[in-house]
Scaffold this motif. Sequence first.
Motif, PDB file in Angstrom:
ATOM      1  N   GLY A 146      17.345   6.104   9.697  1.00  0.00           N
ATOM      2  CA  GLY A 146      16.163   5.883   9.466  1.00  0.00           C
ATOM      3  C   GLY A 146      15.672   5.116   8.466  1.00  0.00           C
ATOM      4  N   GLU A 147      16.730   4.225   7.977  1.00  0.00           N
ATOM      5  CA  GLU A 147      16.690   3.489   6.847  1.00  0.00           C
ATOM      6  C   GLU A 147      15.783   2.198   7.382  1.00  0.00           C
ATOM      7  OE1 GLU A 147      19.027   0.113   3.832  1.00  0.00           O
ATOM      8  OE2 GLU A 147      19.985   1.587   5.056  1.00  0.00           O
ATOM      9  N   VAL A 148      14.534   1.900   6.777  1.00  0.00           N
ATOM     10  CA  VAL A 148      13.787   0.838   7.013  1.00  0.00           C
ATOM     11  C   VAL A 148      14.311  -0.508   6.282  1.00  0.00           C
ATOM     12  CG1 VAL A 148      11.672  -0.399   7.226  1.00  0.00           C
ATOM     13  CG2 VAL A 148      11.862   2.288   7.512  1.00  0.00           C
ATOM     14  N   PHE A 149      14.596  -1.334   7.338  1.00  0.00           N
ATOM     15  CA  PHE A 149      15.164  -2.809   6.883  1.00  0.00           C
ATOM     16  C   PHE A 149      14.278  -3.547   6.519  1.00  0.00           C
ATOM     17  CE2 PHE A 149      17.292  -6.777   7.271  1.00  0.00           C
ATOM     18  CZ  PHE A 149      18.207  -6.668   6.215  1.00  0.00           C
ATOM     19  N   SER A 150      13.311  -3.685   7.393  1.00  0.00           N
ATOM     20  CA  SER A 150      12.055  -4.733   7.433  1.00  0.00           C
ATOM     21  C   SER A 150      10.874  -4.271   8.034  1.00  0.00           C
ATOM     22  CB  SER A 150      12.514  -5.980   7.854  1.00  0.00           C
ATOM     23  OG  SER A 150      12.491  -6.134   9.278  1.00  0.00           O
ATOM     24  N   GLY A 151       9.751  -4.489   7.105  1.00  0.00           N
ATOM     25  CA  GLY A 151       8.576  -4.078   7.800  1.00  0.00           C
ATOM     26  C   GLY A 151       7.263  -4.795   7.059  1.00  0.00           C
ATOM     27  N   LYS A 152       5.945  -4.426   7.420  1.00  0.00           N
ATOM     28  CA  LYS A 152       5.082  -5.080   6.746  1.00  0.00           C
ATOM     29  C   LYS A 152       4.026  -3.847   6.313  1.00  0.00           C
ATOM     30  CE  LYS A 152       4.824  -9.196   9.303  1.00  0.00           C
ATOM     31  NZ  LYS A 152       4.094 -10.131  10.275  1.00  0.00           N
ATOM     32  N   VAL A 153       3.291  -4.018   5.256  1.00  0.00           N
ATOM     33  CA  VAL A 153       2.311  -2.926   4.815  1.00  0.00           C
ATOM     34  C   VAL A 153       1.055  -3.726   4.562  1.00  0.00           C
ATOM     35  CG1 VAL A 153       3.063  -3.052   2.570  1.00  0.00           C
ATOM     36  CG2 VAL A 153       1.717  -1.202   3.413  1.00  0.00           C
ATOM     37  N   ASP A 154       0.026  -3.235   5.208  1.00  0.00           N
ATOM     38  CA  ASP A 154      -1.468  -3.889   5.139  1.00  0.00           C
ATOM     39  C   ASP A 154      -2.267  -3.010   4.202  1.00  0.00           C
ATOM     40  OD1 ASP A 154      -1.177  -5.890   6.846  1.00  0.00           O
ATOM     41  OD2 ASP A 154      -1.717  -4.436   8.495  1.00  0.00           O
ATOM     42  N   ILE A 155      -2.761  -3.708   3.092  1.00  0.00           N
ATOM     43  CA  ILE A 155      -3.466  -2.964   2.038  1.00  0.00           C
ATOM     44  C   ILE A 155      -4.925  -3.571   1.952  1.00  0.00           C
ATOM     45  CG2 ILE A 155      -3.667  -2.554  -0.549  1.00  0.00           C
ATOM     46  CD1 ILE A 155      -0.880  -1.834   0.856  1.00  0.00           C
ATOM     47  N   GLU A 156      -5.642  -2.486   1.714  1.00  0.00           N
ATOM     48  CA  GLU A 156      -7.070  -2.737   1.486  1.00  0.00           C
ATOM     49  C   GLU A 156      -7.409  -2.013   0.168  1.00  0.00           C
ATOM     50  OE1 GLU A 156     -11.551  -2.162   3.209  1.00  0.00           O
ATOM     51  OE2 GLU A 156     -10.135  -1.532   4.344  1.00  0.00           O
ATOM     52  N   LEU A 157      -8.191  -2.938  -0.955  1.00  0.00           N
ATOM     53  CA  LEU A 157      -8.648  -2.408  -2.105  1.00  0.00           C
ATOM     54  C   LEU A 157      -9.970  -2.543  -2.270  1.00  0.00           C
ATOM     55  CD1 LEU A 157      -5.957  -4.277  -4.487  1.00  0.00           C
ATOM     56  CD2 LEU A 157      -5.777  -1.968  -3.631  1.00  0.00           C
ATOM     57  N   GLU A 158     -10.693  -1.625  -3.004  1.00  0.00           N
ATOM     58  CA  GLU A 158     -11.958  -1.785  -3.077  1.00  0.00           C
ATOM     59  C   GLU A 158     -12.359  -1.529  -4.807  1.00  0.00           C
ATOM     60  OE1 GLU A 158     -15.588   0.214  -0.717  1.00  0.00           O
ATOM     61  OE2 GLU A 158     -15.061   1.687  -2.412  1.00  0.00           O
ATOM     62  N   GLU A 159     -13.387  -2.411  -5.178  1.00  0.00           N
ATOM     63  CA  GLU A 159     -13.668  -2.393  -6.500  1.00  0.00           C
ATOM     64  C   GLU A 159     -13.952  -1.200  -6.987  1.00  0.00           C
ATOM     65  OE1 GLU A 159     -15.674  -5.988  -9.149  1.00  0.00           O
ATOM     66  OE2 GLU A 159     -16.475  -5.279  -7.036  1.00  0.00           O
ATOM     67  N   TYR A 160     -13.710  -0.735  -8.253  1.00  0.00           N
ATOM     68  CA  TYR A 160     -14.251   0.778  -8.738  1.00  0.00           C
ATOM     69  C   TYR A 160     -14.862   0.360 -10.084  1.00  0.00           C
ATOM     70  CZ  TYR A 160     -13.664   5.255 -10.726  1.00  0.00           C
ATOM     71  OH  TYR A 160     -13.990   6.600 -11.356  1.00  0.00           O
ATOM     72  N   VAL A 161     -16.044   0.743 -10.186  1.00  0.00           N
ATOM     73  CA  VAL A 161     -16.572   0.714 -11.306  1.00  0.00           C
ATOM     74  C   VAL A 161     -16.925   1.914 -11.942  1.00  0.00           C
ATOM     75  CG1 VAL A 161     -18.909  -0.189 -12.414  1.00  0.00           C
ATOM     76  CG2 VAL A 161     -17.878  -1.305 -10.351  1.00  0.00           C
ATOM     77  N   GLU A 162     -16.720   2.262 -13.456  1.00  0.00           N
ATOM     78  CA  GLU A 162     -16.261   3.338 -13.968  1.00  0.00           C
ATOM     79  C   GLU A 162     -17.721   4.017 -14.826  1.00  0.00           C
ATOM     80  OE1 GLU A 162     -12.060   3.938 -15.601  1.00  0.00           O
ATOM     81  OE2 GLU A 162     -12.828   1.687 -16.248  1.00  0.00           O
ATOM     82  N   VAL A 163     -18.287   2.656 -15.181  1.00  0.00           N
ATOM     83  CA  VAL A 163     -19.776   3.018 -15.799  1.00  0.00           C
ATOM     84  C   VAL A 163     -21.026   3.011 -14.889  1.00  0.00           C
ATOM     85  CG1 VAL A 163     -21.042   2.191 -17.980  1.00  0.00           C
ATOM     86  CG2 VAL A 163     -18.864   1.994 -17.908  1.00  0.00           C
ATOM     87  N   LEU A 164     -21.827   4.125 -15.137  1.00  0.00           N
ATOM     88  CA  LEU A 164     -23.092   4.139 -14.392  1.00  0.00           C
ATOM     89  C   LEU A 164     -24.158   3.096 -14.957  1.00  0.00           C
ATOM     90  CD1 LEU A 164     -23.266   7.852 -13.305  1.00  0.00           C
ATOM     91  CD2 LEU A 164     -22.866   5.793 -11.888  1.00  0.00           C
TER      92      LEU A 164
END
Length: 132
Positions: A114-132
């Motif tokens: 089960g060792e993954v030798f190659s692959g891809k990962v798709d990432i989605e980030l969203e801005e996070y605002v801490e102060v109201l």
Amino acid sequence: MIGFFGDIVFEANDKRILTFAGFQRNSSGRWVSHELIGRRPVTERIGPGLDTISFTITLNGNHGVKPRHEMERWLIKERDGLAETLVIGNKGLGVSKWVVKSVSQMWDVVLNKGEVFSGKVDIELEEYVEVL
């Protein structure tokens, strides 16, 4: 060093390659339509929206990384929901921090045990605002 997100460092050197491709940043405003009887709705801008960033990381065991381990790191970030700084070059992106909204893994080559030798990962980030 290309940059980093929290403790994940994007880099390309003779020992390790961990980079991204297809980097896309989206920004939009927030708008609302007020319905009026017998007239067209009135549109009003209520402020800026949260930016999103998406990119793909191609992982290969020949490049000094363990693909499954790197995929798991992103999955943990998504599940923990911690806001972290994103830096590309020497500049931070966004107003504040970012959270991982989604992670999509694709296992290309899986070896014995089960060792993954190659692959891809798709990432989605969203801005996070801490102060109201």
